[in-house]
Design a protein around this motif. Sequence first.
Motif, short mmCIF file in Angstrom:
data_model
loop_
_atom_site.label_atom_id
_atom_site.label_comp_id
_atom_site.label_asym_id
_atom_site.label_seq_id
_atom_site.Cartn_x
_atom_site.Cartn_y
_atom_site.Cartn_z
N GLU A 165 1.02 -1.12 0.16
CA GLU A 165 -0.02 0.01 0.14
C GLU A 165 0.94 1.28 -0.04
O GLU A 165 0.58 2.18 -0.68
CB GLU A 165 -0.86 0.01 1.07
CG GLU A 165 -2.04 -0.86 1.30
CD GLU A 165 -1.73 -2.50 1.38
OE1 GLU A 165 -0.31 -2.63 2.03
OE2 GLU A 165 -2.33 -3.48 0.89
N ASP A 169 0.89 4.06 -3.04
CA ASP A 169 0.40 5.76 -2.59
C ASP A 169 1.14 6.58 -3.08
O ASP A 169 0.87 7.92 -3.28
CB ASP A 169 0.38 5.74 -1.06
CG ASP A 169 -0.61 6.68 -0.56
OD1 ASP A 169 -1.61 7.23 -1.43
OD2 ASP A 169 -0.34 7.00 0.42
N VAL A 234 -12.02 12.22 -1.44
CA VAL A 234 -11.14 11.15 -0.70
C VAL A 234 -11.48 10.68 0.58
O VAL A 234 -11.54 9.58 0.82
CB VAL A 234 -9.81 11.86 -0.73
CG1 VAL A 234 -8.68 11.26 -0.14
CG2 VAL A 234 -9.19 12.43 -2.21
N THR A 237 -13.99 7.59 0.50
CA THR A 237 -13.44 6.38 0.29
C THR A 237 -13.35 5.53 1.57
O THR A 237 -13.11 4.31 1.55
CB THR A 237 -12.07 6.33 -0.48
OG1 THR A 237 -11.09 6.85 0.40
CG2 THR A 237 -12.20 7.07 -1.62
N ARG A 238 -13.29 6.22 2.94
CA ARG A 238 -12.57 5.52 4.01
C ARG A 238 -13.99 4.93 4.59
O ARG A 238 -13.62 4.34 5.85
CB ARG A 238 -11.95 6.96 4.88
CG ARG A 238 -10.78 7.04 4.30
CD ARG A 238 -10.21 8.58 5.01
NE ARG A 238 -9.33 9.10 4.01
CZ ARG A 238 -8.83 10.41 4.25
NH1 ARG A 238 -9.50 11.20 5.36
NH2 ARG A 238 -8.08 11.07 3.51
N ALA A 247 -8.27 6.20 0.65
CA ALA A 247 -7.38 6.78 0.46
C ALA A 247 -6.82 7.84 1.20
O ALA A 247 -7.44 8.22 2.08
CB ALA A 247 -7.62 7.54 -0.79
N SER A 248 -5.50 8.35 1.41
CA SER A 248 -4.77 9.03 2.48
C SER A 248 -4.73 10.47 2.05
O SER A 248 -5.24 10.78 0.90
CB SER A 248 -3.43 8.55 2.56
OG SER A 248 -2.48 8.85 1.47
N ALA A 251 -3.41 11.21 -1.41
CA ALA A 251 -4.40 11.25 -2.44
C ALA A 251 -4.90 12.71 -2.57
O ALA A 251 -5.28 13.10 -3.91
CB ALA A 251 -5.55 10.03 -2.28
N ILE A 284 -7.09 7.97 -7.32
CA ILE A 284 -7.71 7.48 -5.98
C ILE A 284 -7.70 5.89 -6.22
O ILE A 284 -7.35 5.33 -5.05
CB ILE A 284 -8.95 8.05 -5.77
CG1 ILE A 284 -9.03 9.34 -5.45
CG2 ILE A 284 -9.59 7.49 -4.44
CD1 ILE A 284 -10.12 10.14 -4.83
N HIS A 286 -6.36 3.19 -7.13
CA HIS A 286 -5.24 2.45 -6.76
C HIS A 286 -4.67 2.25 -5.44
O HIS A 286 -3.92 1.53 -4.96
CB HIS A 286 -4.11 2.60 -7.99
CG HIS A 286 -3.44 3.73 -7.52
ND1 HIS A 286 -3.89 5.03 -8.31
CD2 HIS A 286 -2.29 4.21 -6.76
CE1 HIS A 286 -3.02 6.07 -7.89
NE2 HIS A 286 -2.26 5.60 -7.12
N ARG A 287 -5.00 3.27 -4.78
CA ARG A 287 -4.74 3.63 -3.52
C ARG A 287 -5.56 2.60 -2.32
O ARG A 287 -5.11 2.66 -1.09
CB ARG A 287 -4.66 5.01 -3.08
CG ARG A 287 -3.76 6.00 -3.86
CD ARG A 287 -4.06 7.56 -3.55
NE ARG A 287 -3.56 8.21 -4.62
CZ ARG A 287 -2.44 8.73 -4.81
NH1 ARG A 287 -1.54 8.50 -3.71
NH2 ARG A 287 -1.88 9.50 -5.58
N MET A 288 -6.78 2.56 -2.95
CA MET A 288 -7.80 1.72 -1.85
C MET A 288 -7.53 0.12 -1.64
O MET A 288 -6.96 -0.44 -2.72
CB MET A 288 -9.29 1.94 -2.34
CG MET A 288 -9.42 3.50 -2.48
SD MET A 288 -10.62 3.84 -3.61
CE MET A 288 -12.02 2.74 -2.91
#
Length: 316
Positions: A165, A169, A234, A237-238, A247-248, A251, A284, A286-288
């Motif tokens: 991950e 990121d 963003v 997504t959490r 995503a952090s 992102a 976004i 690909h970060r999840m």
Amino acid sequence: MNQVHSSTSMEIFQKIAKNIEQVMKGQLSAVRYLLVAFASGGHVLLEDYPGTGKTTLAKLLARSIDANFKRIQFTPDLLPSDILGVSIYNQKDQEFHFHRGPIFTQILLADEINRASPRTQSSLLEAMAEAQVSIDGVINPLDDLFFVIATQNPVDFHGTYPLPEAQMDRFALQFSLGYIAPEEETEILSSELRGHTVNEVTQCISMEEALLLRKTVRQVRITKELNRYIVELVSATRSAEGVELGASPRASLALMKTAQALALFDGREFVTPEHIQEVVVPVIAHRMVMDPQAGFSGITAKSVVEEILKKVAVPI
């Protein structure tokens, strides 16, 4: 932002795009995303089938700006020192001398990055996040233009290591090239016969213009309302269904910067909601980290982001 800089930067974008498209037929979207990532100071992960032009795209960008280009073929036995460099003892002066690895370049192609071990993959983390490399307690800054284009094959899993991950990121965008239309593939064959290959492509802008491009991107205006819109996209997504890890804040930063670059590409001095919406999935998704069970329900990272895009209110 200076109007002259704005129009000049748009011309620089268009020059590079036109230069690349001499060889890369039918890949307007991919070229657009690549240049947006490059201008925003981010990095790119290309995930696609073999032979779709991933390596060619990287080479064409380097040739278009006459940048120092290096390619690393990632393999299971590749070591971090093969990327970063190594200190070698010199018997004459009885001192260690650091020999720089291929990461000390301007455009780096990390080919089939998922074939190397996680230990080797991690050697890129500091470089991609901070544009520097720490070796033997010494911080070595990388070139101002440092840009990583990594590739991986989505269908070949034998002897590969999924990117962690933290590594995912670091990439501003992830996208695919895909197969082109038969007419465009036919045109590629004709171009090859005429000698219009990668080696025929020449520099179209100077290094100073490439650096100006990055500088001008940071000057593109974006309102507080649009920054809030980015954060809401963003943040959503959490807590989305089927998502284990959203995503952090990185992102959010990447989405803002790529939207600014996209606006400049379109000749605008300010960001619009449409610019954000255009790049939200490649920035976004690909970060999840998705719940393993989500796949059985047909839920993917892309579908989650697309659903969020429908639900979050667009600033007026």
